[in-house]
Design a protein around this motif. Structure first.
Motif, mmCIF file in Angstrom:
data_model
loop_
_atom_site.group_PDB
_atom_site.id
_atom_site.type_symbol
_atom_site.label_atom_id
_atom_site.label_comp_id
_atom_site.label_asym_id
_atom_site.label_seq_id
_atom_site.Cartn_x
_atom_site.Cartn_y
_atom_site.Cartn_z
ATOM 1 N N LEU A 1 50.066 -21.474 -23.049
ATOM 2 C CA LEU A 1 48.660 -21.798 -22.831
ATOM 3 C C LEU A 1 48.474 -22.534 -21.506
ATOM 4 O O LEU A 1 47.528 -22.265 -20.760
ATOM 5 N N ALA A 2 49.365 -23.466 -21.197
ATOM 6 C CA ALA A 2 49.264 -24.203 -19.941
ATOM 7 C C ALA A 2 49.403 -23.269 -18.746
ATOM 8 O O ALA A 2 48.726 -23.443 -17.721
ATOM 9 N N LEU B 1 44.543 -25.748 -26.079
ATOM 10 C CA LEU B 1 45.408 -26.896 -25.817
ATOM 11 C C LEU B 1 44.792 -28.181 -26.364
ATOM 12 O O LEU B 1 45.473 -29.001 -26.988
ATOM 13 N N ALA B 2 43.498 -28.366 -26.117
ATOM 14 C CA ALA B 2 42.827 -29.576 -26.596
ATOM 15 C C ALA B 2 42.858 -29.655 -28.119
ATOM 16 O O ALA B 2 43.067 -30.731 -28.691
ATOM 17 N N GLY C 1 44.902 -29.281 -20.351
ATOM 18 C CA GLY C 1 43.689 -28.565 -19.972
ATOM 19 C C GLY C 1 42.463 -29.443 -19.891
ATOM 20 O O GLY C 1 41.350 -28.947 -19.644
ATOM 21 N N ASP C 2 42.620 -30.752 -20.084
ATOM 22 C CA ASP C 2 41.462 -31.647 -20.133
ATOM 23 C C ASP C 2 40.667 -31.659 -18.825
ATOM 24 O O ASP C 2 39.433 -31.729 -18.850
ATOM 25 N N ALA C 3 41.333 -31.593 -17.700
ATOM 26 C CA ALA C 3 40.622 -31.636 -16.422
ATOM 27 C C ALA C 3 39.696 -30.436 -16.279
ATOM 28 O O ALA C 3 38.564 -30.566 -15.781
ATOM 29 N N LEU C 4 40.156 -29.282 -16.731
ATOM 30 C CA LEU C 4 39.316 -28.089 -16.662
ATOM 31 C C LEU C 4 38.097 -28.234 -17.564
ATOM 32 O O LEU C 4 36.972 -27.903 -17.165
ATOM 33 N N LEU C 5 38.290 -28.742 -18.778
ATOM 34 C CA LEU C 5 37.170 -28.918 -19.697
ATOM 35 C C LEU C 5 36.210 -29.990 -19.201
ATOM 36 O O LEU C 5 34.986 -29.842 -19.314
ATOM 37 N N VAL D 1 35.919 -28.604 -29.634
ATOM 38 C CA VAL D 1 36.764 -29.625 -29.001
ATOM 39 C C VAL D 1 36.158 -31.008 -29.200
ATOM 40 O O VAL D 1 36.864 -31.974 -29.532
ATOM 41 N N TRP D 2 34.858 -31.107 -29.003
ATOM 42 C CA TRP D 2 34.176 -32.408 -29.149
ATOM 43 C C TRP D 2 34.340 -32.938 -30.571
ATOM 44 O O TRP D 2 34.686 -34.116 -30.759
#
Length: 412
Positions: free
Chosen positions: A354-355, A373-374, A381-385, A405-406
């Motif tokens: 996934l990464a 990933l989250a 992947g947090d920076a992309l989200l 995700v939230w």
């Protein structure tokens, strides 16, 4: 000097879904949203055959604000205008949103009668057909009748409305309607399959038998129709979770040997989709191998059917899905990312795959990988989200995954 055009109408003319969503969210519940602008925007989007804008309006403004059954200067509702032009996607979107197909035009024709009128003309002689691409780049057909250009969707609209009105169009006629169009992605295929597979009660077994009999038909289009009807009969079955589907075992009995013998990749699509959706454990057997089939749609259906096997740590299934994250087709890669969500948490390979997809050339694949990933509590992947924060509204395909995700983060 003419008054400036309302910003909502200007955004619709420019096909700017972001601006449309922002304006509707800003003005919802104000006199502007309840007044003429939202309804005028709907008519403008429908007339332009702009499905993306129409979808945004239907999602955000609501039926009361849009005046779905309002009659324009020509005496027709937006639904009737879409039917008249053969715009299947526009007509069905309006219908599902609540537009009344019983409203009539000045000639006394409702949506069903108008669709039947154009279907009759469109199947006649002397009609020129041409292939074009719509605003979203999708292939569609147009009819040129006496210098008048309309979409080639009247048969699909007619079939949809007949089914919704409870009219049981004979199976043979549905097959004929589908097979007049050589491209199985044309909406007439979906409409005819739904009309056949959606029968209820005693009307359903004859449909099953007629569809199953097409397995040996020499024309692959007929075999495609039969396979798609059978898989949809099983898909639409309303047996409860505690009840065994009456069609699951017969479908697998048919599809396993059929898939081994079938040579046409189009027919393999519904066969693979049927096996991927079946609950019979035997259906899982061919799926890993089908993720390597030459046709991308077959691979996509196959990887979508491997979720349970991946969750159960089946090594062959997991290896197939991991390989699909590097597939040449973006839809297959995106499906593989989804299938890895429930993989074992003590195995680093799924998260590493996934990464790797975070740098994919397609945004949808990157976002799907970051979401998975989250949800697996991997923060790569947090920076992309985070970069999407504030840019995604309810019209975006990322809206609901980001909501997942939230909610996941809130429950930590």
């Amino acid at each position: 000097m003419a008054s400036p055009e309302h910003p909502l109408l200007a955004a619709v003319r420019n096909s700017d879904t972001t601006a449309v969503a922002a304006l509707l969210q800003e003005e919802y519940g104000t006199p502007h949203a309840r007044g003429p602008h939202a309804a005028a925007a709907l008519r403008l989007a429908a007339d332009a055959l702009d499905h993306r804008i129409l979808d945004a309006l239907l999602k955000l403004a609501g039926p009361d604000a849009l005046d779905l059954d309002g009659v324009d200067a020509d005496g027709r509702t937006p639904l009737l205008r879409a039917v008249d032009r053969g715009a299947y996607d526009i007509a069905t979107a309006l219908h599902f949103a609540g537009a009344d197909p019983r409203v009539t035009d000045r000639e006394g024709r409702d949506a069903l009668a108008l669709a039947r009128h154009w279907h009759t003309i469109g199947t006649g002689a002397g009609i020129y057909r041409r292939t074009v691409r719509d605003g979203d780049g999708e292939i569609c057909r147009e009819l040129v009748i006496g210098g008048r250009t309309v979409r080639d969707g009247h048969t699909a609209i007619l079939t949809h409305l007949e089914w919704c009105c409870g009219i049981a169009t004979p199976f043979a006629e549905l097959l004929d309607r589908a097979m007049t169009e050589p491209e199985v992605d044309h909406p007439v295929w979906g409409a005819t399959v739904v009309a056949a597979a959606g029968r209820k009660g005693l009307a359903l077994p004859p449909v099953w038998d007629a569809a199953a009999a097409l397995r040996h038909h020499p024309d692959p289009l007929a075999r495609y129709f039969g396979a798609d009807v059978l898989r949809c009969v099983n898909l639409y079955d309303e047996s409860g979770e505690d009840e065994e589907s009456p069609f699951d075992t017969p479908l697998v009995d048919l599809f396993l040997p059929w898939a081994e013998q079938e040579k046409d990749p189009r027919v393999m699509r519904p066969l693979t989709a049927g096996l991927a959706g079946a609950m019979d454990p035997r259906a899982e057997g061919p799926l890993p191998a089908l993720t390597r089939y030459p046709d991308a749609q077959v691979r996509s259906w196959a990887v979508g059917g491997l979720h349970w096997q991946v969750q159960q740590a089946d090594p062959e299934a997991l290896a197939a899905v991991l390989a699909c994250t590097r597939d040449t087709d973006a839809q297959v890669r995106e499906g593989a990312c989804r299938a890895l969500l429930r993989a074992r948490t003590d195995d680093p390979a799924p998260c590493d795959a996934l990464a790797a997809c975070l740098s994919d050339s397609e945004e949808a694949v990157r976002v799907t990988a970051a979401v998975q990933l989250a949800l697996r509590d991997d923060h790569r992947g947090d920076a992309l989200l985070d970069a999407l924060d504030g840019t995604v509204d309810r019209t975006s395909p990322y809206y609901w995954p980001l909501q997942d995700v939230w909610r996941h983060r809130q429950n930590q």
